[in-house]
Design a protein around this motif. Structure first.
Motif, PDB file in Angstrom:
ATOM      1  N   TYR A   1      38.817  -6.284  -2.010  1.00 19.23           N
ATOM      2  CA  TYR A   1      39.904  -7.262  -2.105  1.00 19.23           C
ATOM      3  C   TYR A   1      40.830  -6.932  -3.276  1.00 19.23           C
ATOM      4  O   TYR A   1      42.053  -6.980  -3.144  1.00 19.23           O
ATOM      5  CB  TYR A   1      39.336  -8.681  -2.257  1.00 19.23           C
ATOM      6  CG  TYR A   1      40.413  -9.697  -2.564  1.00 19.23           C
ATOM      7  CD1 TYR A   1      41.168 -10.253  -1.541  1.00 19.23           C
ATOM      8  CD2 TYR A   1      40.701 -10.059  -3.881  1.00 19.23           C
ATOM      9  CE1 TYR A   1      42.188 -11.157  -1.825  1.00 19.23           C
ATOM     10  CE2 TYR A   1      41.716 -10.962  -4.165  1.00 19.23           C
ATOM     11  CZ  TYR A   1      42.454 -11.503  -3.136  1.00 19.23           C
ATOM     12  OH  TYR A   1      43.469 -12.387  -3.424  1.00 19.23           O
ATOM     13  N   GLU A   2      40.247  -6.623  -4.425  1.00 18.67           N
ATOM     14  CA  GLU A   2      41.065  -6.329  -5.611  1.00 18.67           C
ATOM     15  C   GLU A   2      41.855  -5.029  -5.442  1.00 18.67           C
ATOM     16  O   GLU A   2      42.992  -4.934  -5.888  1.00 18.67           O
ATOM     17  CB  GLU A   2      40.203  -6.281  -6.875  1.00 18.67           C
ATOM     18  CG  GLU A   2      39.619  -7.622  -7.263  1.00 18.67           C
ATOM     19  CD  GLU A   2      40.653  -8.696  -7.567  1.00 18.67           C
ATOM     20  OE1 GLU A   2      41.798  -8.370  -7.939  1.00 18.67           O
ATOM     21  OE2 GLU A   2      40.310  -9.885  -7.437  1.00 18.67           O
TER      22      GLU A   2
ATOM     23  N   PHE B   1      46.131  -4.560  -5.257  1.00 18.25           N
ATOM     24  CA  PHE B   1      46.989  -3.583  -5.934  1.00 18.25           C
ATOM     25  C   PHE B   1      48.007  -2.999  -4.955  1.00 18.25           C
ATOM     26  O   PHE B   1      49.208  -2.986  -5.221  1.00 18.25           O
ATOM     27  CB  PHE B   1      46.129  -2.463  -6.531  1.00 18.25           C
ATOM     28  CG  PHE B   1      46.941  -1.337  -7.116  1.00 18.25           C
ATOM     29  CD1 PHE B   1      47.398  -1.413  -8.421  1.00 18.25           C
ATOM     30  CD2 PHE B   1      47.252  -0.204  -6.373  1.00 18.25           C
ATOM     31  CE1 PHE B   1      48.149  -0.377  -8.973  1.00 18.25           C
ATOM     32  CE2 PHE B   1      47.991   0.832  -6.914  1.00 18.25           C
ATOM     33  CZ  PHE B   1      48.446   0.741  -8.220  1.00 18.25           C
ATOM     34  N   PHE B   2      47.514  -2.529  -3.815  1.00 23.79           N
ATOM     35  CA  PHE B   2      48.399  -1.897  -2.843  1.00 23.79           C
ATOM     36  C   PHE B   2      49.369  -2.907  -2.223  1.00 23.79           C
ATOM     37  O   PHE B   2      50.553  -2.611  -2.045  1.00 23.79           O
ATOM     38  CB  PHE B   2      47.580  -1.175  -1.766  1.00 23.79           C
ATOM     39  CG  PHE B   2      47.000   0.114  -2.263  1.00 23.79           C
ATOM     40  CD1 PHE B   2      47.701   1.299  -2.152  1.00 23.79           C
ATOM     41  CD2 PHE B   2      45.753   0.151  -2.866  1.00 23.79           C
ATOM     42  CE1 PHE B   2      47.194   2.493  -2.625  1.00 23.79           C
ATOM     43  CE2 PHE B   2      45.223   1.340  -3.345  1.00 23.79           C
ATOM     44  CZ  PHE B   2      45.948   2.513  -3.229  1.00 23.79           C
TER      45      PHE B   2
ATOM     46  N   CYS C   1      44.911   6.918 -10.722  1.00 17.82           N
ATOM     47  CA  CYS C   1      45.125   5.485 -10.589  1.00 17.82           C
ATOM     48  C   CYS C   1      43.764   4.877 -10.245  1.00 17.82           C
ATOM     49  O   CYS C   1      43.084   5.347  -9.326  1.00 17.82           O
ATOM     50  CB  CYS C   1      46.134   5.231  -9.468  1.00 17.82           C
ATOM     51  SG  CYS C   1      46.198   3.547  -8.859  1.00 17.82           S
ATOM     52  N   LEU C   2      43.360   3.861 -10.973  1.00 16.55           N
ATOM     53  CA  LEU C   2      42.056   3.249 -10.749  1.00 16.55           C
ATOM     54  C   LEU C   2      41.911   2.771  -9.308  1.00 16.55           C
ATOM     55  O   LEU C   2      40.888   3.015  -8.659  1.00 16.55           O
ATOM     56  CB  LEU C   2      41.836   2.080 -11.709  1.00 16.55           C
ATOM     57  CG  LEU C   2      40.507   1.383 -11.494  1.00 16.55           C
ATOM     58  CD1 LEU C   2      39.592   1.582 -12.671  1.00 16.55           C
ATOM     59  CD2 LEU C   2      40.709  -0.072 -11.205  1.00 16.55           C
TER      60      LEU C   2
ATOM     61  N   THR D   1      45.360  -3.822 -12.118  1.00 21.35           N
ATOM     62  CA  THR D   1      46.504  -4.223 -11.293  1.00 21.35           C
ATOM     63  C   THR D   1      47.485  -5.051 -12.106  1.00 21.35           C
ATOM     64  O   THR D   1      48.702  -4.798 -12.073  1.00 21.35           O
ATOM     65  CB  THR D   1      46.036  -5.010 -10.056  1.00 21.35           C
ATOM     66  OG1 THR D   1      45.220  -4.144  -9.259  1.00 21.35           O
ATOM     67  CG2 THR D   1      47.202  -5.532  -9.238  1.00 21.35           C
ATOM     68  N   ASP D   2      46.997  -6.007 -12.836  1.00 27.47           N
ATOM     69  CA  ASP D   2      47.876  -6.866 -13.633  1.00 27.47           C
ATOM     70  C   ASP D   2      48.635  -6.053 -14.681  1.00 27.47           C
ATOM     71  O   ASP D   2      49.843  -6.256 -14.876  1.00 27.47           O
ATOM     72  CB  ASP D   2      47.083  -7.994 -14.291  1.00 27.47           C
ATOM     73  CG  ASP D   2      46.520  -8.984 -13.277  1.00 27.47           C
ATOM     74  OD1 ASP D   2      46.974  -8.986 -12.105  1.00 27.47           O
ATOM     75  OD2 ASP D   2      45.610  -9.755 -13.651  1.00 27.47           O
ATOM     76  N   ARG D   3      47.955  -5.134 -15.353  1.00 27.22           N
ATOM     77  CA  ARG D   3      48.626  -4.286 -16.348  1.00 27.22           C
ATOM     78  C   ARG D   3      49.663  -3.381 -15.693  1.00 27.22           C
ATOM     79  O   ARG D   3      50.748  -3.182 -16.226  1.00 27.22           O
ATOM     80  CB  ARG D   3      47.598  -3.417 -17.092  1.00 27.22           C
ATOM     81  CG  ARG D   3      46.883  -4.112 -18.204  1.00 27.22           C
ATOM     82  CD  ARG D   3      46.126  -3.140 -19.110  1.00 27.22           C
ATOM     83  NE  ARG D   3      45.759  -1.889 -18.488  1.00 27.22           N
ATOM     84  CZ  ARG D   3      44.515  -1.451 -18.313  1.00 27.22           C
ATOM     85  NH1 ARG D   3      43.500  -2.179 -18.714  1.00 27.22           N
ATOM     86  NH2 ARG D   3      44.288  -0.293 -17.754  1.00 27.22           N
ATOM     87  N   PHE D   4      49.320  -2.823 -14.547  1.00 31.48           N
ATOM     88  CA  PHE D   4      50.221  -1.921 -13.836  1.00 31.48           C
ATOM     89  C   PHE D   4      51.491  -2.663 -13.420  1.00 31.48           C
ATOM     90  O   PHE D   4      52.605  -2.191 -13.661  1.00 31.48           O
ATOM     91  CB  PHE D   4      49.519  -1.335 -12.606  1.00 31.48           C
ATOM     92  CG  PHE D   4      50.252  -0.189 -11.978  1.00 31.48           C
ATOM     93  CD1 PHE D   4      49.926   1.107 -12.314  1.00 31.48           C
ATOM     94  CD2 PHE D   4      51.258  -0.407 -11.049  1.00 31.48           C
ATOM     95  CE1 PHE D   4      50.603   2.173 -11.735  1.00 31.48           C
ATOM     96  CE2 PHE D   4      51.938   0.642 -10.475  1.00 31.48           C
ATOM     97  CZ  PHE D   4      51.608   1.944 -10.816  1.00 31.48           C
TER      98      PHE D   4
END
Length: 174
Positions: free
Chosen positions: A110-111, A115-116, A92-93, A56-59
């Motif tokens: 939660y993680e 992302f969403f 997408c992971l 998520t952070d990289r995306f």
């Protein structure tokens, strides 16, 4: 070592989902004993949550870099999704994990939700109405899934090329 473990887990999740890997698989991929994996990540849930958080952070960073370069948020997001599909050849992971969200532990779910939610929040901050933000994210994730299942990446391009929305110009300037 943790990066190598997380890289191996990410590859496996993006290819086969949450149930598509074990610590033994990751250990074999990395070339260590599974006890080494457990040392860094005591449970599969901890590993999957860490991988989803990093993804998520990289995306988000990749999208923000494209926006800083002058692209609107929808185009930037489309291109980052497209890169994941075409350069990595993977789902997408968080989309892969999200497909089985009801079966995930609270920590992993939660993680994935993060992302969403970040995606939807960023679309809305850029001026999209909430319903349009959901539409964009649904089209991007769905186009990626369809292109993967049918093994035809051109389907992603064909189904996402026309994603255009009128943005609230005042929000764009903030």
């Amino acid at each position: 070592m943790t990066d190598a473990i997380m890289d191996a887990a990410e590859r496996r999740i993006r290819s086969s989902g949450y149930d598509g890997f074990s610590f033994r698989d990751i250990a074999a991929d990395v070339g260590v004993k599974s006890a080494s994996i457990h040392y860094h990540f005591p449970t599969k849930e901890k590993l999957a949550a860490a991988v989803a958080r990093r993804y998520t952070d990289r995306f988000v960073t990749a999208v923000e870099q494209r926006v800083a370069g002058g692209e609107d948020i929808v185009r930037a997001s489309r291109e980052v999704f497209r890169d994941a599909l075409c350069k990595d050849g993977k789902m997408c992971l968080c989309g892969a994990l999200g497909a089985t969200a009801s079966d995930l532990s609270d920590e992993v779910r939660y993680e994935v939700q993060r992302f969403f939610r970040l995606g939807l929040d960023r679309f809305q901050q850029a001026g999209l109405a909430p319903v349009d933000a959901v539409r964009v994210l649904a089209v991007l994730e769905g186009a990626m899934l369809t292109a993967n299942v049918l093994e035809d990446r051109s389907l992603f391009d064909a189904s996402t090329e026309g994603l255009n929305f009128d943005f609230d110009e005042e929000k764009q300037l903030e």
